[in-house]
Design an enzyme around this catalytic site. Structure first.
Site, short mmCIF file in Angstrom:
data_model
loop_
_atom_site.label_atom_id
_atom_site.label_comp_id
_atom_site.label_asym_id
_atom_site.label_seq_id
_atom_site.Cartn_x
_atom_site.Cartn_y
_atom_site.Cartn_z
N SER A 1 0.84 -1.19 0.00
CA SER A 1 0.00 0.00 0.00
C SER A 1 0.88 1.24 0.00
O SER A 1 2.06 1.18 0.37
CB SER A 1 -0.88 0.00 1.25
OG SER A 1 -1.53 1.24 1.45
N TYR B 1 -3.98 -0.45 9.93
CA TYR B 1 -3.74 -0.73 8.52
C TYR B 1 -2.32 -0.34 8.13
O TYR B 1 -1.61 -1.09 7.45
CB TYR B 1 -4.76 0.05 7.68
CG TYR B 1 -4.68 -0.23 6.19
CD1 TYR B 1 -5.30 -1.34 5.64
CD2 TYR B 1 -4.00 0.64 5.34
CE1 TYR B 1 -5.24 -1.59 4.27
CE2 TYR B 1 -3.93 0.40 3.98
CZ TYR B 1 -4.55 -0.72 3.45
OH TYR B 1 -4.48 -0.97 2.10
#
Length: 255
Positions: free
Chosen positions: A147, A160
């Site tokens: 990510s 996250y």
């Protein structure tokens, strides 16, 4: 011919999070290049993706596994069912992921554990199970989905961000260990894509505008934008590429 090095004829891939979005697109890309694909959904069989794979003339196997609760044995069973069905496993795409958007001062243990379990722990133990098969066969490809928050901190996404930093580190660590076994381990770093994970951002006019203003390409990514990167990292064309985080972000990290 260089184009031949992008072919995946005779190879078998296992893709998690294959029901929709990025996982569906990557599975289709591998099938388009000639691979048979085992498709993992979290709560129901990814039948739509399987139909698309079969429509491309490839075989598809649908599997269901709740990665939020799966232990190493259940993840190993996904690999075993794939090899039982297709006789081999050449490519693993660790794509499944979840996010919890909560201020760090309010983030609870359950939300922390859920995100780390799916994004980090299950990715490792599935890679371990696949890696054992690949090592015995003489090599393979593992592609993790990292990510932008493998590089940055983000806002209200502490669990996250921590999990995706871990995916980046895990990618490099496994690449170091498994290169002598013929296993290439890389990660794709998607930018801001129009997926379920970004629905809240896209629904917020101010936040969406600020994001788009920073993306040099000037648009949200579409799932098909990942197909080329996935195919490259899965194919013989990337034989000398391992331990790399390949950004597909419209230029976000270059700003």
């Amino acid at each position: 011919m260089i184009l031949d090095s992008f072919r995946l004829d005779g190879r078998v891939a296992l893709v998690t999070g294959a029901t929709r979005g990025l996982g569906e697109a990557m599975a289709e890309a591998l099938a388009e290049a000639g691979a048979d694909v085992a498709l993992v959904g979290s709560s129901s069989p990814p039948d739509t993706t399987a139909e698309a794979v079969r429509g491309l003339g490839r075989r598809a196997l649908t599997l269901v596994c709740d990665l939020a609760s799966a232990g190493p044995e259940e993840l190993e069973a996904l690999v075993r069912r794939t090899t039982d069905e297709f006789g081999r496993l050449d490519i693993l795409v660790n794509n499944a992921g979840i996010i919890r958007r909560t201020p760090a001062l309010e983030l609870g243990e359950a939300d922390w554990d859920d995100v780390v379990q799916v994004n980090q722990k299950s990715a490792f133990f599935l890679a371990q199970a696949a890696g054992r098969v690949m090592a015995e066969a003489g090599g393979g490809r593992i592609i993790n989905t990292a990510s932008l928050l493998s590089h940055q901190g983000g806002i209200n996404v502490a669990s996250y961000t921590a999990s995706k930093h871990a995916v980046a580190g895990l990618t490099r660590a496994l690449a170091n260990e498994w290169a002598p076994l013929g296993i290439n381990v890389n990660a794709i770093v998607p930018g801001y894509f129009a997926t379920d994970n970004t629905a809240a951002l896209r629904a917020d006019p101010e936040r969406s505008r600020s994001i788009l203003e920073r993306i040099p390409a000037g648009r949200w990514g579409e799932a098909d934008d990942l197909k080329g990167a996935a195919l490259f990292l899965a194919s013989p064309a990337s034989a000398y590429v391992t331990g790399t985080l390949l950004a597909v972000d419209g230029g976000w990290l270059a700003r």
